[in-house]
Motif scaffolding. Structure first.
Motif, PDB file in Angstrom:
ATOM      1  N   ALA A   1      -2.031   0.460  11.120  1.00 46.57           N
ATOM      2  CA  ALA A   1      -1.957   1.345  12.282  1.00 46.57           C
ATOM      3  C   ALA A   1      -1.655   0.562  13.552  1.00 46.57           C
ATOM      4  CB  ALA A   1      -3.262   2.121  12.438  1.00 46.57           C
ATOM      5  N   LEU A   2      -2.231  -0.637  13.704  1.00 45.42           N
ATOM      6  CA  LEU A   2      -1.975  -1.447  14.893  1.00 45.42           C
ATOM      7  C   LEU A   2      -0.667  -2.217  14.784  1.00 45.42           C
ATOM      8  CD1 LEU A   2      -5.475  -2.962  15.811  1.00 45.42           C
ATOM      9  CD2 LEU A   2      -4.220  -1.182  17.014  1.00 45.42           C
ATOM     10  N   GLY A   3      -0.251  -2.568  13.574  1.00 46.05           N
ATOM     11  CA  GLY A   3       0.937  -3.400  13.408  1.00 46.05           C
ATOM     12  C   GLY A   3       2.243  -2.643  13.371  1.00 46.05           C
ATOM     13  N   ARG A   4       2.188  -1.325  13.355  1.00 50.19           N
ATOM     14  CA  ARG A   4       3.400  -0.531  13.140  1.00 50.19           C
ATOM     15  C   ARG A   4       4.373  -0.592  14.309  1.00 50.19           C
ATOM     16  NH1 ARG A   4       1.105   5.460  12.867  1.00 50.19           N
ATOM     17  NH2 ARG A   4       3.306   5.966  12.529  1.00 50.19           N
ATOM     18  N   GLY A   5       3.949  -1.106  15.463  1.00 49.84           N
ATOM     19  CA  GLY A   5       4.786  -1.067  16.652  1.00 49.84           C
ATOM     20  C   GLY A   5       5.939  -2.043  16.675  1.00 49.84           C
ATOM     21  N   ALA A   6       5.985  -3.014  15.778  1.00 49.91           N
ATOM     22  CA  ALA A   6       7.080  -3.993  15.800  1.00 49.91           C
ATOM     23  C   ALA A   6       7.198  -4.665  14.442  1.00 49.91           C
ATOM     24  CB  ALA A   6       6.833  -5.047  16.878  1.00 49.91           C
ATOM     25  N   ARG A   7       8.445  -4.965  14.061  1.00 52.80           N
ATOM     26  CA  ARG A   7       8.699  -5.656  12.808  1.00 52.80           C
ATOM     27  C   ARG A   7       8.598  -7.165  13.019  1.00 52.80           C
ATOM     28  NH1 ARG A   7      14.090  -3.319  10.281  1.00 52.80           N
ATOM     29  NH2 ARG A   7      13.173  -4.136   8.354  1.00 52.80           N
ATOM     30  N   ARG A   8       8.411  -7.895  11.909  1.00 51.67           N
ATOM     31  CA  ARG A   8       8.283  -9.359  11.942  1.00 51.67           C
ATOM     32  C   ARG A   8       9.209  -9.967  10.899  1.00 51.67           C
ATOM     33  NH1 ARG A   8       4.511 -12.105  15.543  1.00 51.67           N
ATOM     34  NH2 ARG A   8       3.049 -10.519  16.256  1.00 51.67           N
ATOM     35  N   PRO A   9       9.652 -11.218  11.121  1.00 47.96           N
ATOM     36  CA  PRO A   9      10.469 -11.874  10.105  1.00 47.96           C
ATOM     37  C   PRO A   9       9.806 -11.915   8.733  1.00 47.96           C
ATOM     38  CG  PRO A   9      10.619 -13.069  12.167  1.00 47.96           C
ATOM     39  CD  PRO A   9       9.570 -12.022  12.358  1.00 47.96           C
ATOM     40  N   ALA A  10       8.493 -12.166   8.705  1.00 43.47           N
ATOM     41  CA  ALA A  10       7.776 -12.200   7.429  1.00 43.47           C
ATOM     42  C   ALA A  10       6.475 -11.426   7.555  1.00 43.47           C
ATOM     43  CB  ALA A  10       7.487 -13.641   7.000  1.00 43.47           C
ATOM     44  N   VAL A  11       6.138 -10.699   6.503  1.00 47.73           N
ATOM     45  CA  VAL A  11       4.908  -9.908   6.458  1.00 47.73           C
ATOM     46  C   VAL A  11       4.176 -10.216   5.162  1.00 47.73           C
ATOM     47  CG1 VAL A  11       3.981  -7.559   6.201  1.00 47.73           C
ATOM     48  CG2 VAL A  11       5.702  -8.036   7.958  1.00 47.73           C
TER      49      VAL A  11
ATOM     50  N   ARG B   1       0.905   6.777   0.480  1.00 48.33           N
ATOM     51  CA  ARG B   1       2.340   6.486   0.478  1.00 48.33           C
ATOM     52  C   ARG B   1       2.834   6.123   1.887  1.00 48.33           C
ATOM     53  NH1 ARG B   1       3.325  10.347  -2.240  1.00 48.33           N
ATOM     54  NH2 ARG B   1       3.687  11.971  -0.727  1.00 48.33           N
ATOM     55  N   PRO B   2       2.510   6.890   2.951  1.00 50.76           N
ATOM     56  CA  PRO B   2       2.981   6.512   4.291  1.00 50.76           C
ATOM     57  C   PRO B   2       2.457   5.161   4.744  1.00 50.76           C
ATOM     58  CG  PRO B   2       2.259   8.802   4.264  1.00 50.76           C
ATOM     59  CD  PRO B   2       1.830   8.204   2.967  1.00 50.76           C
ATOM     60  N   LEU B   3       1.202   4.860   4.414  1.00 51.39           N
ATOM     61  CA  LEU B   3       0.620   3.591   4.837  1.00 51.39           C
ATOM     62  C   LEU B   3       1.324   2.421   4.162  1.00 51.39           C
ATOM     63  CD1 LEU B   3      -3.105   2.821   5.355  1.00 51.39           C
ATOM     64  CD2 LEU B   3      -1.767   1.298   3.914  1.00 51.39           C
ATOM     65  N   VAL B   4       1.532   2.512   2.857  1.00 50.44           N
ATOM     66  CA  VAL B   4       2.172   1.413   2.117  1.00 50.44           C
ATOM     67  C   VAL B   4       3.632   1.260   2.547  1.00 50.44           C
ATOM     68  CG1 VAL B   4       2.790   0.556  -0.166  1.00 50.44           C
ATOM     69  CG2 VAL B   4       0.583   1.686   0.178  1.00 50.44           C
ATOM     70  N   ALA B   5       4.342   2.382   2.710  1.00 46.57           N
ATOM     71  CA  ALA B   5       5.747   2.307   3.128  1.00 46.57           C
ATOM     72  C   ALA B   5       5.869   1.674   4.509  1.00 46.57           C
ATOM     73  CB  ALA B   5       6.363   3.704   3.130  1.00 46.57           C
ATOM     74  N   THR B   6       4.966   2.016   5.404  1.00 51.16           N
ATOM     75  CA  THR B   6       5.002   1.431   6.747  1.00 51.16           C
ATOM     76  C   THR B   6       4.722  -0.063   6.691  1.00 51.16           C
ATOM     77  OG1 THR B   6       4.321   3.529   7.741  1.00 51.16           O
ATOM     78  CG2 THR B   6       4.007   1.536   9.055  1.00 51.16           C
ATOM     79  N   ALA B   7       3.721  -0.459   5.903  1.00 52.02           N
ATOM     80  CA  ALA B   7       3.394  -1.880   5.780  1.00 52.02           C
ATOM     81  C   ALA B   7       4.579  -2.668   5.244  1.00 52.02           C
ATOM     82  CB  ALA B   7       2.182  -2.062   4.868  1.00 52.02           C
ATOM     83  N   PHE B   8       5.207  -2.191   4.187  1.00 47.05           N
ATOM     84  CA  PHE B   8       6.338  -2.902   3.596  1.00 47.05           C
ATOM     85  C   PHE B   8       7.536  -2.895   4.549  1.00 47.05           C
ATOM     86  CE2 PHE B   8       5.039  -2.095  -1.127  1.00 47.05           C
ATOM     87  CZ  PHE B   8       3.858  -2.779  -0.897  1.00 47.05           C
ATOM     88  N   GLY B   9       7.721  -1.807   5.287  1.00 42.52           N
ATOM     89  CA  GLY B   9       8.870  -1.693   6.174  1.00 42.52           C
ATOM     90  C   GLY B   9       8.802  -2.562   7.413  1.00 42.52           C
ATOM     91  N   LEU B  10       7.655  -3.186   7.667  1.00 41.21           N
ATOM     92  CA  LEU B  10       7.536  -4.060   8.831  1.00 41.21           C
ATOM     93  C   LEU B  10       8.236  -5.403   8.636  1.00 41.21           C
ATOM     94  CD1 LEU B  10       3.785  -3.458   9.808  1.00 41.21           C
ATOM     95  CD2 LEU B  10       5.829  -2.649  11.013  1.00 41.21           C
ATOM     96  N   ALA B  11       8.558  -5.745   7.390  1.00 46.29           N
ATOM     97  CA  ALA B  11       9.165  -7.045   7.094  1.00 46.29           C
ATOM     98  C   ALA B  11      10.670  -7.009   7.324  1.00 46.29           C
ATOM     99  CB  ALA B  11       8.866  -7.449   5.652  1.00 46.29           C
ATOM    100  N   GLU B  12      11.186  -7.988   8.034  1.00 41.21           N
ATOM    101  CA  GLU B  12      12.627  -8.101   8.281  1.00 41.21           C
ATOM    102  C   GLU B  12      13.324  -8.963   7.229  1.00 41.21           C
ATOM    103  OE1 GLU B  12      12.827  -7.767  13.145  1.00 41.21           O
ATOM    104  OE2 GLU B  12      12.499  -9.730  12.217  1.00 41.21           O
ATOM    105  N   ARG B  13      12.720 -10.113   6.893  1.00 41.45           N
ATOM    106  CA  ARG B  13      13.368 -11.042   5.967  1.00 41.45           C
ATOM    107  C   ARG B  13      12.578 -11.262   4.688  1.00 41.45           C
ATOM    108  NH1 ARG B  13      13.911 -16.281   9.444  1.00 41.45           N
ATOM    109  NH2 ARG B  13      14.332 -17.113   7.354  1.00 41.45           N
ATOM    110  N   HIS B  14      11.253 -11.230   4.788  1.00 36.05           N
ATOM    111  CA  HIS B  14      10.439 -11.570   3.614  1.00 36.05           C
ATOM    112  C   HIS B  14       9.161 -10.732   3.608  1.00 36.05           C
ATOM    113  CE1 HIS B  14       8.323 -13.837   0.534  1.00 36.05           C
ATOM    114  NE2 HIS B  14       7.272 -13.814   1.338  1.00 36.05           N
ATOM    115  N   LEU B  15       8.778 -10.297   2.408  1.00 38.31           N
ATOM    116  CA  LEU B  15       7.534  -9.560   2.195  1.00 38.31           C
ATOM    117  C   LEU B  15       6.785 -10.173   1.029  1.00 38.31           C
ATOM    118  CD1 LEU B  15       5.630  -7.059   2.594  1.00 38.31           C
ATOM    119  CD2 LEU B  15       7.094  -5.873   0.932  1.00 38.31           C
ATOM    120  N   SER B  16       5.550 -10.585   1.285  1.00 38.56           N
ATOM    121  CA  SER B  16       4.641 -10.982   0.216  1.00 38.56           C
ATOM    122  C   SER B  16       3.585  -9.894   0.081  1.00 38.56           C
ATOM    123  CB  SER B  16       3.953 -12.322   0.531  1.00 38.56           C
ATOM    124  OG  SER B  16       4.826 -13.414   0.330  1.00 38.56           O
ATOM    125  N   VAL B  17       3.441  -9.356  -1.114  1.00 34.31           N
ATOM    126  CA  VAL B  17       2.435  -8.335  -1.361  1.00 34.31           C
ATOM    127  C   VAL B  17       1.303  -8.972  -2.157  1.00 34.31           C
ATOM    128  CG1 VAL B  17       1.927  -6.085  -2.383  1.00 34.31           C
ATOM    129  CG2 VAL B  17       4.198  -6.537  -1.396  1.00 34.31           C
TER     130      VAL B  17
END
Length: 621
Positions: free
Chosen positions: A550-560, A575-591
């Protein structure tokens, strides 16, 4: 007095301890001469709040929190009504009763009207933290009985008399059965709401109605037709709605909404209209401005556009903005590409700042999670069916990140082929291992393997609490990245912080780095420049290496690094929470996957949680 949520309050007293003052003059050359002892240094004055804290036997951190949430006259307010301590986050009814007994002695009684009023406000505040702006009166009365309030109705009346709460009658919705000959008409439902949020919903509704009624087309039909020429139907509809109607909702994946918003603003500005793009944070504004390039219309973060002011008369926790009804924007077209994160209070401020005749475009993803604060204004506005809603067709996803996020939005958790490690799944057997893996990824694996600096890596989690929540993650990340005693409100120079409650200096969700600290407060480098956060406001900052979605949704980052676990505090993986979390990554996502089958089940079955709000009904003329 203990705290149920470790991420809600600072862990140490924010008042810094000054270093001993040096003695004036040169040091003596030899042993001191005999004589009378020097006069004792004057005692440091004790603040009324610190005195009250000591007499009540509560932790030192309480004084800072009380000052942050109750204002400069906190001690006087608590002496007059000790149950007002319930306004301080982390304080519950039993703790408040204990505090009242220490302050009032035998005069602290269960039937005290002050206690009843404070408990009503506390219950409505707890509901607001879950996003609700109203609560059925019957639920409040039942909850008051559970905390042993002798006369619940009298407690409600006391809260109404104090002006903290309002009675709000909800008209029933009629279905086909209600029109049958012998059917009893449904009774209106009586609800209660905090005055703050109730008035914000009314202000937002009035503002939307005003913009709709005062709007005229910004361009003539020929100009609009020219702009639409050659566009796909969905983009053509978006241009038409934005330029001809007062309020428009754009729905689509974030990149599509952003690109369409930029195209509309650029076309309007090229034809002499005063247009601006208003992202939620400074970091998002910088990214959009870079995408727009030179010659594009202005891109200004919403917080800065509203012109926050330093107003000593403001209520504790409130931010006073210079823009509003008396000093509106000098704009014809205002576009907020991501408005789904606006709570109802910020939405009301935004709408009031739009002058008569201005057009407002609000964008948001389909099924986006609700804002961190109370209300759901974008969803309510769409549900009201009073404004055009344009659905943008999604472009085919590209790359592993886009493919995974698109699949989650459609309700599937799929495996993706990521030869360049754009997506990495890191299994964790339990919450403790999840925290360990997250720290390892941030501090070592991602910088070393991908060349992404630690400063460009953001950890996100569903909630603050829990063994793998942001509180636990930040404690481990601080120990690894910037060890220190947390001398200043739990913070040290070098700590990354996030704004968790309204501040004049930065928007909620904005991140920065502490660069210094002292009796004046905390020096913080935010994306828009350095700022000083006063000691009383330091409790509104949290460690920010890890933030809630909820706090991090305001901007994307190179890596999340998305730490997925079940918090166990009532937070549900959706579903909305997970999609938002994954969508914050610009170049790399580690889950970091510590939720087991609950993650796929949440993506498949759980939409955004419901919220009780009034805006959808209020905005209908």
């Amino acid at each position: 007095m203990t705290d149920s949520n470790p991420d809600t309050v600072p862990q140490t007293d924010p008042a810094p301890r000054p270093a001993p003052e040096p003695q004036a003059g040169p040091p003596p050359a030899g042993p001191p001469a005999a004589g009378p002892p020097p006069p004792a240094a004057p005692a440091r004055p004790v603040s009324p709040l610190a005195e009250l804290r000591a007499s009540a036997g509560v932790p030192e951190s309480f004084a800072a929190r009380a000052a942050a949430w109750l204002g400069r006259d906190a001690a006087a307010r608590l002496h007059a009504d000790p149950w007002r301590v319930l306004l301080v986050p982390g304080v519950g009814p039993r703790q408040a009763d204990h505090f009242a007994r220490r302050v009032l002695g035998e005069a602290a009684r269960p039937d005290d009207p002050r206690r009843g009023a404070a408990l009503v406000t506390h219950l409505l505040t707890a509901a607001a933290r879950e996003g609700h702006t109203v609560t059925p009166a019957a639920e409040v009365l039942t909850a008051l009985e559970r905390v042993q309030v002798p006369e619940p109705q009298r407690a409600v009346e006391a809260a109404l008399d104090a002006g903290d709460a309002l009675v709000l009658t909800e008209e029933p919705e009629f279905d086909e059965a209600a029109f049958e000959e012998d059917a009893e008409p449904p009774e209106p439902e009586e609800t209660l709401g905090l005055a703050r949020w109730a008035m914000a919903e009314e202000a937002a509704a009035e503002g939307f109605q005003r913009l709709t009624l005062t709007a005229v087309p910004l361009l003539d039909d020929a100009a609009v037709k020219e702009l639409r020429s050659g566009l796909p139907e969905d983009r053509s509809l978006a241009f038409t709605a934005a330029l001809r109607t007062g309020v428009t909702v754009l729905r689509g994946v974030p990149d599509d909404v952003e690109d369409t918003a930029l195209a509309i603003a650029s076309a309007a500005a090229a034809r002499g209209l005063r247009a601006a793009l208003v992202p939620p944070t400074e970091r998002a504004a910088a990214a959009l401005a870079a995408k727009a390039g030179e010659g594009a219309p202005p891109v200004v973060a919403l917080h800065r556009a509203l012109d926050p002011r330093d107003d000593p008369s403001a209520a504790p926790g409130a931010v006073v903005f210079g823009r509003g009804e008396q000093r509106p924007f000098e704009l014809d077209l205002v576009i907020v590409p991501d408005a789904s994160g606006l709570d109802v209070e910020l939405c009301a401020v935004l709408v009031e700042a739009c002058p008569d005749g201005a057009h407002l475009v609000l964008g948001g993803g389909p099924g986006a999670p609700p804002p961190a604060g109370p209300g759901r204004p974008l969803d309510d506005l769409e549900a009201s069916e009073t404004v055009p809603v344009v659905e943008l067709d999604a472009a085919p996803p590209s790359g592993p990140l886009g493919t995974l996020t698109a699949a989650v939005r459609s309700g599937e958790l799929v495996a993706v082929d990521a030869p360049d490690r754009e997506v990495v799944i890191v299994p964790a057997a339990n919450a403790g291992e999840a925290v360990h893996r997250a720290v390892q990824l941030v501090a070592d694996s991602i910088p070393r393997a991908l060349g992404i600096a630690v400063e460009d890596v953001q950890v996100v989690a569903p909630a603050a609490g829990g063994e793998a929540g942001t509180a636990a993650l930040n404690a481990a990340l601080k120990a690894r990245l910037n060890p220190g005693p947390g001398r200043y409100a739990g913070l040290d120079p070098g700590d990354r912080v996030v704004v968790a409650a309204p501040l004049r200096q930065a928007a909620v969700g904005e991140t920065g780095v502490v660069t210094g600290a002292g009796p004046h407060g905390l020096d913080v480098a935010f994306p828009n420049g350095p700022a000083v956060v006063a000691p009383a406001d330091a409790a509104r900052l949290r460690h920010g290496w890890a933030v809630t979605v909820a706090l991090g949704r305001g901007a994307r980052r190179p890596a999340v690094v998305a730490v997925m676990s079940e918090p166990g505090d009532g937070t549900v993986l959706t579903r909305p929470l997970v999609a938002t979390a994954f969508g914050l990554a610009e170049r790399h996502l580690s889950v970091v996957q510590a939720a087991g089958p609950a993650l796929a089940r949440g993506v498949r079955e759980n939409g955004a949680p419901e919220r009780r709000t009034r805006l959808a009904r209020l905005v209908v003329p």
